[in-house]
Enzyme design. Structure first.
Site, PDB file in Angstrom:
ATOM      1  CE  LYS A  28      36.099  45.269  48.741  1.00  0.00           C
ATOM      2  NZ  LYS A  28      37.322  44.461  48.931  1.00  0.00           N
ATOM      3  CE1 TYR A  68      36.665  41.447  44.284  1.00  0.00           C
ATOM      4  CE2 TYR A  68      34.883  40.791  45.730  1.00  0.00           C
ATOM      5  CZ  TYR A  68      35.869  41.691  45.383  1.00  0.00           C
ATOM      6  OH  TYR A  68      36.071  42.828  46.131  1.00  0.00           O
ATOM      7  CG  ASN A 131      40.036  45.380  51.279  1.00  0.00           C
ATOM      8  OD1 ASN A 131      38.827  45.196  51.128  1.00  0.00           O
ATOM      9  ND2 ASN A 131      40.925  44.958  50.399  1.00  0.00           N
ATOM     10  CG  HIS A 134      35.817  46.786  43.946  1.00  0.00           C
ATOM     11  ND1 HIS A 134      36.793  45.873  43.611  1.00  0.00           N
ATOM     12  CD2 HIS A 134      35.307  47.259  42.779  1.00  0.00           C
ATOM     13  CE1 HIS A 134      36.849  45.775  42.286  1.00  0.00           C
ATOM     14  NE2 HIS A 134      35.964  46.603  41.760  1.00  0.00           N
ATOM     15  CD  GLU A 145      35.554  45.455  38.492  1.00  0.00           C
ATOM     16  OE1 GLU A 145      35.515  46.606  38.988  1.00  0.00           O
ATOM     17  OE2 GLU A 145      36.493  44.657  38.728  1.00  0.00           O
TER      18      GLU A 145
HETATM   19  N1  LIG Z   1      45.050  36.981  51.381  1.00  0.00           N
HETATM   20  C1  LIG Z   1      43.812  37.451  51.571  1.00  0.00           C
HETATM   21  N2  LIG Z   1      43.177  37.159  52.696  1.00  0.00           N
HETATM   22  C2  LIG Z   1      41.945  37.606  52.898  1.00  0.00           C
HETATM   23  N3  LIG Z   1      41.278  38.362  52.013  1.00  0.00           N
HETATM   24  C3  LIG Z   1      41.863  38.696  50.862  1.00  0.00           C
HETATM   25  C4  LIG Z   1      43.159  38.258  50.576  1.00  0.00           C
HETATM   26  N4  LIG Z   1      43.479  38.726  49.361  1.00  0.00           N
HETATM   27  C5  LIG Z   1      42.439  39.418  48.936  1.00  0.00           C
HETATM   28  N5  LIG Z   1      41.464  39.408  49.824  1.00  0.00           N
HETATM   29  C6  LIG Z   1      40.193  40.043  49.676  1.00  0.00           C
HETATM   30  O1  LIG Z   1      39.796  39.865  48.351  1.00  0.00           O
HETATM   31  C7  LIG Z   1      39.635  41.104  47.757  1.00  0.00           C
HETATM   32  C8  LIG Z   1      39.991  41.014  46.358  1.00  0.00           C
HETATM   33  O2  LIG Z   1      41.355  40.888  46.209  1.00  0.00           O
HETATM   34  P1  LIG Z   1      42.036  41.642  45.079  1.00  0.00           P
HETATM   35  O3  LIG Z   1      43.325  40.948  44.890  1.00  0.00           O
HETATM   36  O4  LIG Z   1      41.135  41.841  43.912  1.00  0.00           O
HETATM   37  O5  LIG Z   1      42.266  42.999  45.812  1.00  0.00           O
HETATM   38  P2  LIG Z   1      41.840  44.399  45.310  1.00  0.00           P
HETATM   39  O6  LIG Z   1      41.788  44.412  43.842  1.00  0.00           O
HETATM   40  O7  LIG Z   1      42.711  45.385  46.004  1.00  0.00           O
HETATM   41  O8  LIG Z   1      40.403  44.499  45.970  1.00  0.00           O
HETATM   42  P3  LIG Z   1      39.056  44.816  45.232  1.00  0.00           P
HETATM   43  O9  LIG Z   1      39.030  43.939  44.027  1.00  0.00           O
HETATM   44  O10 LIG Z   1      38.039  44.462  46.271  1.00  0.00           O
HETATM   45  O11 LIG Z   1      39.169  46.259  44.938  1.00  0.00           O
HETATM   46  C9  LIG Z   1      40.495  42.044  48.574  1.00  0.00           C
HETATM   47  O12 LIG Z   1      40.100  43.384  48.500  1.00  0.00           O
HETATM   48  C10 LIG Z   1      40.299  41.506  49.935  1.00  0.00           C
HETATM   49  O13 LIG Z   1      39.089  41.943  50.512  1.00  0.00           O
HETATM   50  O1  LIG Z   2      44.489  37.740  50.215  1.00  0.00           O
HETATM   51  C1  LIG Z   2      43.431  38.350  49.963  1.00  0.00           C
HETATM   52  C2  LIG Z   2      43.269  39.064  48.769  1.00  0.00           C
HETATM   53  C3  LIG Z   2      42.099  39.715  48.544  1.00  0.00           C
HETATM   54  N1  LIG Z   2      41.093  39.701  49.446  1.00  0.00           N
HETATM   55  C4  LIG Z   2      39.841  40.384  49.202  1.00  0.00           C
HETATM   56  O2  LIG Z   2      39.526  40.314  47.851  1.00  0.00           O
HETATM   57  C5  LIG Z   2      39.346  41.606  47.307  1.00  0.00           C
HETATM   58  C6  LIG Z   2      39.688  41.646  45.885  1.00  0.00           C
HETATM   59  O3  LIG Z   2      41.014  41.311  45.691  1.00  0.00           O
HETATM   60  P1  LIG Z   2      41.888  42.059  44.625  1.00  0.00           P
HETATM   61  O4  LIG Z   2      43.137  41.270  44.434  1.00  0.00           O
HETATM   62  O5  LIG Z   2      41.036  42.370  43.481  1.00  0.00           O
HETATM   63  O6  LIG Z   2      42.286  43.366  45.417  1.00  0.00           O
HETATM   64  P2  LIG Z   2      41.721  44.848  45.265  1.00  0.00           P
HETATM   65  O7  LIG Z   2      41.496  45.036  43.819  1.00  0.00           O
HETATM   66  O8  LIG Z   2      40.490  44.878  46.081  1.00  0.00           O
HETATM   67  O9  LIG Z   2      42.771  45.739  45.836  1.00  0.00           O
HETATM   68  C7  LIG Z   2      40.163  42.476  48.161  1.00  0.00           C
HETATM   69  O10 LIG Z   2      39.780  43.800  48.156  1.00  0.00           O
HETATM   70  C8  LIG Z   2      39.907  41.860  49.499  1.00  0.00           C
HETATM   71  O11 LIG Z   2      38.667  42.264  50.000  1.00  0.00           O
HETATM   72  C9  LIG Z   2      41.236  38.998  50.635  1.00  0.00           C
HETATM   73  O12 LIG Z   2      40.334  38.985  51.449  1.00  0.00           O
HETATM   74  N2  LIG Z   2      42.402  38.343  50.854  1.00  0.00           N
HETATM   75 MG   LIG Z   3      40.603  43.682  42.743  1.00  0.00          MG
END
Ligand SMILES: Nc1ncnc2c1ncn2[C@@H]1O[C@H](COP(=O)(O)OP(=O)(O)OP(=O)(O)O)[C@@H](O)[C@H]1O
Ligand SMILES: O=c1ccn([C@@H]2O[C@H](COP(=O)(O)OP(=O)(O)O)[C@@H](O)[C@H]2O)c(=O)[nH]1
Ligand SMILES: [Mg+2]
Length: 168
Positions: A28, A68, A131, A134, A145
């Site tokens: 990222k 997303y 974080n 991805h 994706e």
């Molecule tokens: N509660 C939150 N507050 C701020 N940002 C979040 C939050 N949850 C997720 N993100 C951001 O949204 C991203 C996507 O959330 P996601 O739940 O997909 O997490 P992730 O799958 O771990 O991340 P990614 O999809 O980016 O690999 C997170 O990686 C994070 O950057």
């Molecule tokens: O509360 C959250 C959850 C997610 N994210 C961001 O959204 C990304 C995608 O969320 P996802 O749940 O897919 O988590 P990831 O797959 O990245 O672990 C995350 O990596 C975060 O960058 C965030 O900013 N706040």
């Molecule tokens: Mg994710």
């Protein structure tokens, strides 16, 4: 002796079925800006995965909204878009046995506060909104994706050239 690809792979991997599994990993904007690209790629190479796609780009809002799509209703979504468009990304496709699950373990929990030391997020980040990487979270998600970010011709099918029979 000329070894076929399958002979080689079978020697290393017990079941050949999942060997061609692929996942999408993206560094990222914060990861690029903090010069972490090399260290992140090194982890995937040293684990034994194969790089089959690589590009650097600034993602459009449109592409990110598809990437997303499941998060569009979340309160943090506008911030997430701003973060993901704050600079270029380095987007990669890695291939290998069980790569989707293993790379999620290597990347660590979404929230860096929960991510274990030794994971990318656990070693390089402290807050969920920055974080660093991805990683696709399922085989089906990875396929979706990869198609979104790469055209077929930009994914490389390659074999190791470390057999003496291939030396000229
Ligand atoms: N509660 C939150 N507050 C701020 N940002 C979040 C939050 N949850 C997720 N993100 C951001 O949204 C991203 C996507 O959330 P996601 O739940 O997909 O997490 P992730 O799958 O771990 O991340 P990614 O999809 O980016 O690999 C997170 O990686 C994070 O950057
Ligand atoms: O509360 C959250 C959850 C997610 N994210 C961001 O959204 C990304 C995608 O969320 P996802 O749940 O897919 O988590 P990831 O797959 O990245 O672990 C995350 O990596 C975060 O960058 C965030 O900013 N706040
Ligand atoms: Mg994710």
């Amino acid at each position: 002796l000329l070894m076929s690809d399958e002979d080689c792979l079978c020697a290393v991997f017990p079941g050949i079925a999942g060997v061609r599994e692929r996942t999408l990993i993206a560094v990222k904007p914060d990861g690029v800006q903090r010069r972490l690209v090399g260290q992140i790629m090194q982890r995937f190479e040293q684990r034994g995965f194969k790089l089959v796609g690589l590009k650097m780009l600034k993602a459009s809002d449109d592409l990110l909204s598809q990437h997303y799509r499941d998060l569009q209703k979340k309160p943090f979504y506008p911030n997430l878009l701003r973060y993901m468009t704050s600079g270029p990304l380095v987007v990669m496709v890695w291939e290998g046995h069980n790569v989707v699950r293993t790379s999620r373990l290597m990347v660590g929990d979404t929230n860096p506060a929960e991510a274990h030391p030794g994971t990318v997020r656990g070693d390089f980040s402290i807050h969920i909104s920055r974080n660093v990487v991805h990683a696709s979270d399922s085989v089906e998600g990875a396929q979706r994706e990869i198609q979104l970010w790469f055209s077929r011709k930009d994914l490389m099918d390659w074999d190791s050239c470390d057999h003496s029979s291939t030396y000229q």
